[in-house]
Design a protein around this motif. Sequence first.
Motif, PDB file in Angstrom:
ATOM      1  N   THR A 102       2.832  37.256  45.180  1.00 26.79           N
ATOM      2  CA  THR A 102       3.395  36.958  43.870  1.00 26.79           C
ATOM      3  C   THR A 102       4.341  35.768  43.992  1.00 26.79           C
ATOM      4  O   THR A 102       4.781  35.392  45.077  1.00 26.79           O
ATOM      5  N   PHE A 103       4.698  35.186  42.839  1.00 21.74           N
ATOM      6  CA  PHE A 103       5.669  34.098  42.862  1.00 21.74           C
ATOM      7  C   PHE A 103       7.043  34.606  43.292  1.00 21.74           C
ATOM      8  O   PHE A 103       7.820  33.860  43.889  1.00 21.74           O
ATOM      9  N   LEU A 106       7.057  34.371  46.932  1.00 22.87           N
ATOM     10  CA  LEU A 106       7.294  32.987  47.359  1.00 22.87           C
ATOM     11  C   LEU A 106       8.775  32.634  47.254  1.00 22.87           C
ATOM     12  O   LEU A 106       9.328  31.951  48.125  1.00 22.87           O
ATOM     13  N   ASN A 145      11.642  32.310  32.538  1.00 24.89           N
ATOM     14  CA  ASN A 145      10.636  31.292  32.773  1.00 24.89           C
ATOM     15  C   ASN A 145      10.795  30.189  31.737  1.00 24.89           C
ATOM     16  O   ASN A 145      11.171  30.448  30.593  1.00 24.89           O
ATOM     17  N   VAL A 173       6.398  26.784  39.233  1.00 29.47           N
ATOM     18  CA  VAL A 173       5.313  27.763  39.116  1.00 29.47           C
ATOM     19  C   VAL A 173       4.057  27.041  38.635  1.00 29.47           C
ATOM     20  O   VAL A 173       3.953  26.674  37.470  1.00 29.47           O
ATOM     21  N   GLN A 175       0.292  27.691  38.059  1.00 35.24           N
ATOM     22  CA  GLN A 175      -0.691  28.764  37.957  1.00 35.24           C
ATOM     23  C   GLN A 175      -2.094  28.215  38.236  1.00 35.24           C
ATOM     24  O   GLN A 175      -2.420  27.081  37.884  1.00 35.24           O
ATOM     25  N   SER A 238      -1.245  32.636  41.875  1.00 31.90           N
ATOM     26  CA  SER A 238      -0.940  31.535  42.778  1.00 31.90           C
ATOM     27  C   SER A 238      -2.121  31.250  43.696  1.00 31.90           C
ATOM     28  O   SER A 238      -2.990  32.109  43.915  1.00 31.90           O
TER      29      SER A 238
END
Length: 365
Positions: A102-103, A106, A145, A173, A175, A238
């Motif tokens: 997942t972000f 990260l 976000n 981010v 995608q 991702s």
Amino acid sequence: MTEIPALPGLRQAIDAVDDQMLDLLNRRAALAAEVGRLKVAATPEALFHAPAREREVLARLEAENTGPFPPAAVRTVFQEIMSACLSLEKPLRVAFLGPEGTFTHLAARHQFGGSSQSLPQGTIQAVFQAVERQRADYGVVPVENATEGAVDTTLDAFLDSPLQICAEILLPVDQALLLRPGLDLGGVRRVYSHPQALGQCRRWLEAHLPGADRIEAPSTSEAARLTREDAEGAAVASELAADLFGLQVAETKIQDLAANATRFLVLGPKSAEPTGRDRTTLLAMAQDGPGALLRLLEPLARRGLNLSRIQSRPTRRKVWEYAFFLDVEGHAADAPMAEALVELEAACASLKVLGSYPRAVEVAR
């Protein structure tokens, strides 16, 4: 193939430099271990991880780099060095909204490096609980976000949590659309992802996959797992998730906002020390009546304190009762902020400092 005459000598020189770097790394590790020993002796309850100190070191090294080593790689390399050295003092247990890929994962890797112990959690509330119950030293959760705004679940979790914000991470981010190998866009009937990710890519999905059903998943990584099991499925996730789940990357950077970024918070038992470039997050419950919001804002404005964000959420304790989350530039220990907090406490039904921490610099794309 003909050997180039100069190559053997250059390779020997590189080997010699590698040997020197290894020696220096071990010397640094020994110094870091001594720092840890002195910390424990002086203050047994002291936190091993010092976000402000790490940020100061990384900023100095980035500024001093004259090349040709890539500037963007300086932070990555030294972050991993610090993470490895920190693991000699005490391996950090870091809970995050998982699973891996997942972000948020990260973001946790960016903050704590690869030598930390990753503890993926199924929900944001579970991340809070892991830190509160001391199963993890720190937690990492998304809070807003650039496209979709606030992550309400994170804000709501602060209403009853004793945890403090000790750092923030601003992560680009990008995608991607992930497919099972052999599938093309024409065969996609379902698109899986976290609701925030689906919202970030709304226009692209409407233009390229208008007939595909949108199916919400707990995380982008879980969306990738579901796609692996669905012969007609795709995931918004991702590129790392593609590697983890054996998927192909059909399209990259499909988010509607090119400069899309997510802000993450690092949760811990206490705030960070002042750095001169800090942010403080407050949780205030205004007293009901005319001018309630003005009474929250006026003490900050009068002292020239910049309010960078305000968000309201229902408290779920009393009908029509709202809590306000405020991000203010400055540290709670700074004189202007400390004075404003005294005044705010008198003007509010309740006031809680959720943490003071170094302001994030966006990670380079």
